[in-house]
Write a protein that holds these residues in place. Structure first.
Motif, mmCIF file in Angstrom:
data_model
loop_
_atom_site.group_PDB
_atom_site.id
_atom_site.type_symbol
_atom_site.label_atom_id
_atom_site.label_comp_id
_atom_site.label_asym_id
_atom_site.label_seq_id
_atom_site.Cartn_x
_atom_site.Cartn_y
_atom_site.Cartn_z
ATOM 1 N N THR A 116 1.929 -38.009 -7.376
ATOM 2 C CA THR A 116 1.997 -39.164 -6.600
ATOM 3 C C THR A 116 0.842 -39.051 -5.682
ATOM 4 O O THR A 116 0.406 -38.049 -5.104
ATOM 5 N N SER A 117 -0.054 -40.128 -5.610
ATOM 6 C CA SER A 117 -1.064 -40.381 -4.532
ATOM 7 C C SER A 117 -0.871 -41.336 -3.681
ATOM 8 O O SER A 117 -0.346 -42.480 -3.854
ATOM 9 N N VAL A 230 -6.418 -41.594 -11.882
ATOM 10 C CA VAL A 230 -6.798 -40.544 -11.044
ATOM 11 C C VAL A 230 -6.701 -39.092 -11.624
ATOM 12 O O VAL A 230 -7.594 -38.444 -11.420
ATOM 13 N N SER A 231 -5.649 -39.081 -12.615
ATOM 14 C CA SER A 231 -5.600 -37.838 -13.418
ATOM 15 C C SER A 231 -6.813 -37.802 -14.225
ATOM 16 O O SER A 231 -7.254 -36.649 -14.392
ATOM 17 N N LYS A 232 -7.197 -38.807 -15.039
ATOM 18 C CA LYS A 232 -7.991 -38.901 -16.012
ATOM 19 C C LYS A 232 -9.390 -38.739 -15.406
ATOM 20 O O LYS A 232 -10.504 -38.279 -15.765
ATOM 21 N N TYR A 233 -9.688 -39.651 -14.501
ATOM 22 C CA TYR A 233 -11.071 -39.765 -13.949
ATOM 23 C C TYR A 233 -11.555 -39.264 -12.584
ATOM 24 O O TYR A 233 -12.735 -39.130 -12.242
ATOM 25 N N GLU A 237 -13.978 -42.396 -9.190
ATOM 26 C CA GLU A 237 -14.144 -43.282 -10.272
ATOM 27 C C GLU A 237 -13.169 -44.175 -10.529
ATOM 28 O O GLU A 237 -13.274 -45.308 -10.918
ATOM 29 N N ALA A 238 -12.133 -43.682 -10.202
ATOM 30 C CA ALA A 238 -10.671 -44.643 -10.367
ATOM 31 C C ALA A 238 -10.665 -45.933 -9.507
ATOM 32 O O ALA A 238 -10.371 -47.072 -10.128
ATOM 33 N N ARG A 239 -11.187 -45.506 -8.319
ATOM 34 C CA ARG A 239 -11.255 -46.922 -7.494
ATOM 35 C C ARG A 239 -12.349 -47.657 -7.769
ATOM 36 O O ARG A 239 -12.165 -49.048 -7.801
ATOM 37 N N ARG A 240 -13.497 -47.210 -8.563
ATOM 38 C CA ARG A 240 -14.607 -48.062 -8.914
ATOM 39 C C ARG A 240 -14.108 -48.914 -10.048
ATOM 40 O O ARG A 240 -14.257 -50.074 -10.297
ATOM 41 N N LYS A 241 -13.155 -48.386 -10.859
ATOM 42 C CA LYS A 241 -12.612 -49.128 -11.927
ATOM 43 C C LYS A 241 -11.645 -50.073 -11.617
ATOM 44 O O LYS A 241 -11.813 -51.234 -11.924
#
Length: 252
Positions: A116-117, A230-233, A237-241
């Motif tokens: 969890t984030s 988040v786990s993958k990137y 990077e997740a926020r950019r996506k």
């Protein structure tokens, strides 16, 4: 353009022709009877966003027109292009969902679910508040009620996020998202089906399904996508996506 080739192939029973132009009015794709009306769509492209704004259509859901022979055509906006579709009993919602969910990339590695984030709620709010789809004069049998249109908007957001985070792996991510929605609202999940690359809603919905139920379910879905992303990137990077998805949805 393979997305439009596949669209024509999948829906050739109802779609008789497709013509795609860029915003300079240049024809970039045509198929079937698209050649018969490509120049008409091209005029819209060359008119540009300024002309559309002048007549209050800068955020149109679709434009419906007629050819000289009386045939109907529909024009939608996709990224930097206008897509014209000629056909009978055209389901414009299905066409928009297909185009929005389509990706031409190879299957990537499997994605584990992250812990969890604290940022997931913020991401959910960013997508929800900044990317509401604007629909003007939606003339279609479904969705028809305010709740159904709300569900359509949310599902479009979910499909865009899945395809941004998991190009080529949409089916598996979609299963995870569907399971999350089902955990949150089994009644809503009964109206959700999964295709190879996207989730879709069947209408009409039950009258017992409320906007509050929909919002709760889709927030949970966005939350799980964020965790997996988040786990993958990684978080940055997740926020950019997420921001890329938000920008795309603003013009749909």
């Amino acid at each position: 353009m393979k997305v439009f080739e596949d669209l024509f192939s999948k829906m050739h029973d109802s779609i008789k022709g497709i013509a795609v132009v860029n915003k300079e009015g240049e024809i970039v794709f045509k198929e079937g009877e698209g050649e018969l009306f490509a120049e008409g769509v091209g005029i819209l492209g060359s008119a540009g966003e300024a002309s559309l704004k002048n007549i209050g259509l800068e955020n149109f859901f679709y434009i419906k027109g007629y050819l000289q022979d009386g045939a109907e055509i529909f024009i939608i906006e996709h990224e930097d292009m206008y897509v014209g579709v000629k056909g009978e009993e055209v389901n414009i919602d299905e066409i928009k969902e297909f185009i929005a969910s389509y990706k031409e990339t190879e299957v990537r590695e499997k994605v584990p679910v992250a812990e969890t984030s604290g940022e997931s709620q913020e991401v959910s709010e960013e997508i929800t508040e900044e990317t509401e789809v604007k629909k003007e004069e939606v003339k279609t049998a479904s969705p028809s009620t305010p709740v159904e249109k709300f569900v359509f908007t949310k599902m479009l957001q979910i499909n865009e996020l899945i395809n941004e985070f998991a190009p080529g792996d949409e089916l598996r991510w979609g299963k995870v998202v569907y399971a999350k929605i089902k955990d949150t609202s089994p009644e809503l999940a009964e109206f959700i089906k999964q295709d190879q690359k996207s989730l879709r809603v069947t209408y009409p919905l039950s009258e017992n399904i409320t906007e509050e139920t929909v919002n709760k379910s889709f927030r949970a879905a966005i939350d799980i996508i964020w965790k997996m992303g988040v786990s993958k990137y990684g978080a940055e990077e997740a926020r950019r996506k997420v921001k890329k998805v938000a920008e795309r949805l603003k013009v749909i």
